[in-house]
Design a protein around this motif. Structure first.
Motif: not given
Length: 771
Positions: A503-504, A506, A596, A599, A602
């Motif tokens: 994922g991305t 934070t 997005d 989330e 994800r």
């Protein structure tokens, strides 16, 4: 008597989706021509669509079998829409209709006909393929209608090709081009858009006007700005959607049929990843059309049906004004005395300004500076008129300017950057003589430096410095004295050989922390993970932590159907061989750009994609909110337990041995995970409901001896009475185990269709994250 005339025509290649045209059959007198229009290579079959064919001027009538419910021959173009349910089929290729052309005279020369741009097919898996669409292009074949064999050979016509006319290359800009407002009096029009308080939602109606008989069906297409990530429509379309930056909305016969002259077709809600920085626009594209109740076709771009547009305003209406660093008066740059008497509002003098940035580049109006006259901010046009000594223009005389002497004494520069210089040359209009030189430059003195702030710093730590195969761990970076625009990026020294990010990461929180989740691969070794801090002031700091990846400890397996260290295993009824959980595939890192809105899913989506258990629509698109079929879910579920290599035999009548999902459904059936509808059918192409998704997952987890211990209190859903008896235990067990949630805090919606994001989250949490 009908005879066949062989002619050349274009075929669609074996791997290409498209329409097909058969070889024409021509009558003996040449006045009747018959051929089939079909489609090929559409894997899921088609549910609806439309084709358009240009016809020679000799064609006076076109009959179709089956006949369309709308469309027909108009202005030399034959349009044939076929609606949802009219031609729906699961066949990969087939015939849509047979056309019979009636000609006023036999063709004197052979003429080509072509499936035109704007023709499209809606598939059973909710994809849209369109002729002329760069994203989902559909092949458009051409076929030759043969000439009358008795016609004389025409003399060749000599033509010349005109040379192309050079055009100026447009200047580059990041502002989107906005067309002049267009509002059609017949066809599609937009309502007034509304913008949410945070600028991330825009709502606008798509209407129609000026259709006296009312409408029966149609379709519109709209280019969407790059900021738009999702489009929701009310009512929702049965097909189409957002793809490749274009939103397509087909509405079928009977769905919106109305006798009203004007009305609303759908309300669109656009979800934006960032608010609009500049004004944007929506435009109804060519290829959009309306079918009327009197069988006429109104198409955008033809006749008087215009491509209406609507402006979507920039968030807040205007861009923020930069801070003014200081100001310089023009009279400090023009040091000679100015005394003039304008004739008919034109001064004897004009001024050439020179405004430079510190690097020597020309300063830009509005970006680097603005001007004021006696305290009134000027537009760039007003500024130019004042300097040129034109005082009769409406936008100047309102300021009360009467002479160049007024301009010199009243004009000042507001500067947005330090170290800007302003110079000016006062020029006699009649003689061209410069009254003062360019040596009277004035510059903005930079502000005194303030106390130097503390430098940013970064430290990093891992939740564990020793991690077993396939286990997750967290890396936390802590930043002190972060500046505006600060970002932290995580990298590894091994090209993700030992661990891969999920994922991305934070954003930096109020404590100065940002976190990234990693999963250890199945190769022992030590990975160095580096967190790098950067900000808009040019600061860059890095810190690293080392994590050792090792094999899981092994113990002797018992006879409870599990093995330690290699993951759970099963022996499927009717075949032999252990089936184990898959290893991580580190050769692929997902790069989906449309997550997005989900989330919460994800990590699950990226985790399954990285392991090869689930695919996106393409490299950057996962389509998380699309529904999923029973066959697709079964395929992913069997892949999650690595059962796709096992052999099974299906007894379902609607699961052919050639189907891509045959093995997954067969194994799941023999394991008792799926039992079909009870009528001998499995329904592979039906959308899976949330309760059936829960049941299949629950049964698979029990076979794999996965722990489903309660971690949540049981929720009494308001619609729990709607959960079928066969699925009730599965739903409630997974809910208490924290694997599945309701659609709201109080409702489960058991009969709603599951989405791709929900499916990925349930499978990942049950069979991957729990390892």
């Amino acid at each position: 008597m009908i005879i066949t005339m062989l002619s050349s025509f274009t075929f669609v290649s074996a791997a290409e989706e498209g329409f097909t045209l058969s070889t024409p059959v021509v009558s003996s007198d040449g006045k009747t021509i018959t051929f089939d229009v079909g489609y090929t290579n559409i894997t899921s079959g088609i549910s609806s669509g439309r084709f358009k064919i240009n016809m020679p001027e000799e064609v006076t009538a076109v009959a179709a079998d089956p006949a369309p419910q709308a469309g027909g021959l108009s202005n030399g173009v034959y349009t044939y829409p076929f609606a949802l349910g009219q031609a729906a089929t699961s066949e990969t290729s087939g015939t849509i209709t047979k056309l019979t052309l009636t000609l006023s005279d036999a063709l004197a020369t052979a003429k080509n006909i072509t499936i035109e741009e704007g023709s499209y097919l809606e598939t059973n898996d909710n994809s849209t393929y369109e002729v002329g669409d760069d994203t989902n292009s559909l092949a458009a074949p051409t076929v030759e209608l043969p000439q009358d064999p008795n016609a004389p050979t025409p003399k060749p016509v000599t033509t010349t090709t005109p040379k192309p006319v050079a055009t100026a290359k447009p200047a580059a800009t990041d502002k989107p081009a906005i067309d002049d407002p267009v509002k059609s009096t017949k066809g599609f029009v937009f309502g007034e858009p509304t913008v949410s308080e945070d600028g991330l939602k825009v709502t606008v109606d798509v209407n129609y006007v000026g259709v006296e008989s009312g409408i029966s069906s149609g379709r519109f297409k709209i280019d969407m700005p790059a900021e738009v990530t999702e489009v929701a429509a009310n009512p929702a379309p049965q097909a189409g959607g957002l793809s490749g930056g274009v939103y397509t909305y087909p509405f079928a016969l009977g769905q919106t049929a109305t006798s009203e002259t004007s009305g609303t077709i759908a309300t669109l809600t656009l979800t934006l990843k960032t608010p609009f920085k500049y004004d944007n626009q929506l435009t109804i594209k060519t290829g959009s059309y309306l079918e009327t109740n009197n069988n006429a076709t109104l198409e955008v771009g033809s006749d008087d049906v215009l491509a209406s547009n609507v402006v979507l305003p920039a968030f807040g209406g205007t861009e923020p004004t930069p801070d003014v660093k200081g100001s310089i008066e023009l009279k400090k740059a023009v040091t000679v005395k100015v005394s003039d008497t304008p004739a008919e509002g034109v001064s004897q003098y004009f001024i050439i300004p020179v405004v430079k940035n510190a690097d020597g580049s020309n300063a830009k109006y509005e970006d680097d500076f603005v001007t004021n006259y006696n305290g009134t901010k000027l537009t760039e046009d007003q500024y130019d008129n004042l300097l040129n000594g034109y005082f009769t223009a409406d936008n100047v005389k309102d300021l009360g300017v009467t002479s160049m002497e007024d301009v010199v004494n009243g004009l000042s520069y507001s500067l947005y950057n330090s170290n800007i210089t302003v110079a000016a040359q006062l020029v006699n209009r009649a003689t061209g003589e410069i009254q003062n030189g360019n040596d009277t430059e004035q510059s903005l003195t930079p502000a005194k430096p303030t106390a130097k702030p503390s430098e940013p710093s970064i430290s990093v730590k891992a939740s564990s410095t020793t991690v077993e195969f396939d286990k997750k761990f967290t890396v936390t970076a802590t930043v002190k004295n972060a500046k505006d625009g600060a970002k932290v990026a995580f990298t590894t020294n091994d090209d993700e050989k030992y661990a891969v990010i999920f994922g991305t990461p934070t954003e930096i929180n109020s404590k100065g922390e940002t976190k990234a989740t990693y999963v250890a691969n199945d190769k022992p070794g030590t990975v160095t993970i580096t967190a790098t801090y950067k900000d808009t002031e040019g600061n860059e700091k890095s810190a690293s932590v080392k994590v050792t990846v090792k094999k899981a400890s092994t113990t002797t397996g018992g006879n409870d159907g599990t093995t330690s260290g290699g993951g759970p295993s099963i022996i499927a009824p009717g075949h032999t061989g252990a089936v184990t959980t898959p290893n991580t595939n580190t050769n692929y890192k997902p790069d989906f750009q449309d997550l997005d809105s989900v989330e919460w899913a994800r990590t699950a989506i990226n985790g399954l994609a990285m392991r090869g258990m689930i695919n996106g629509r393409d490299q950057y698109t996962f389509d998380p909110n699309a529904n999923i079929t029973r066959a697709e879910y079964c395929q992913i579920l069997m892949g999650a337990i690595n059962a796709l290599n096992a052999k099974g035999e299906s007894t379902f009548a609607d699961v052919p041995s050639t189907a891509w999902y045959y093995n997954a459904v067969s194994v799941a059936s023999q394991l008792g995970i799926v039992s079909g509808y009870g009528d001998g059918n499995f329904g592979p192409n039906d959308l899976i409901t949330r309760q059936d998704m829960a049941l299949m997952t629950y049964k698979t987890a029990k076979i794999m001896n996965k722990s489903l211990e309660p971690v949540n209190a049981e929720i009494t859903f308001e619609d729990s009475h709607e959960i079928s008896d066969y699925a009730f235990e599965a739903v409630m067990t997974l809910q208490k185990a924290g694997i599945i949630n309701g659609m709201t805090d109080t409702t489960f919606e058991p009969h709603s269709n599951a989405t791709r994001a929900q499916s990925a989250k349930v499978i990942f949490d049950t069979f991957v994250d729990a390892q």
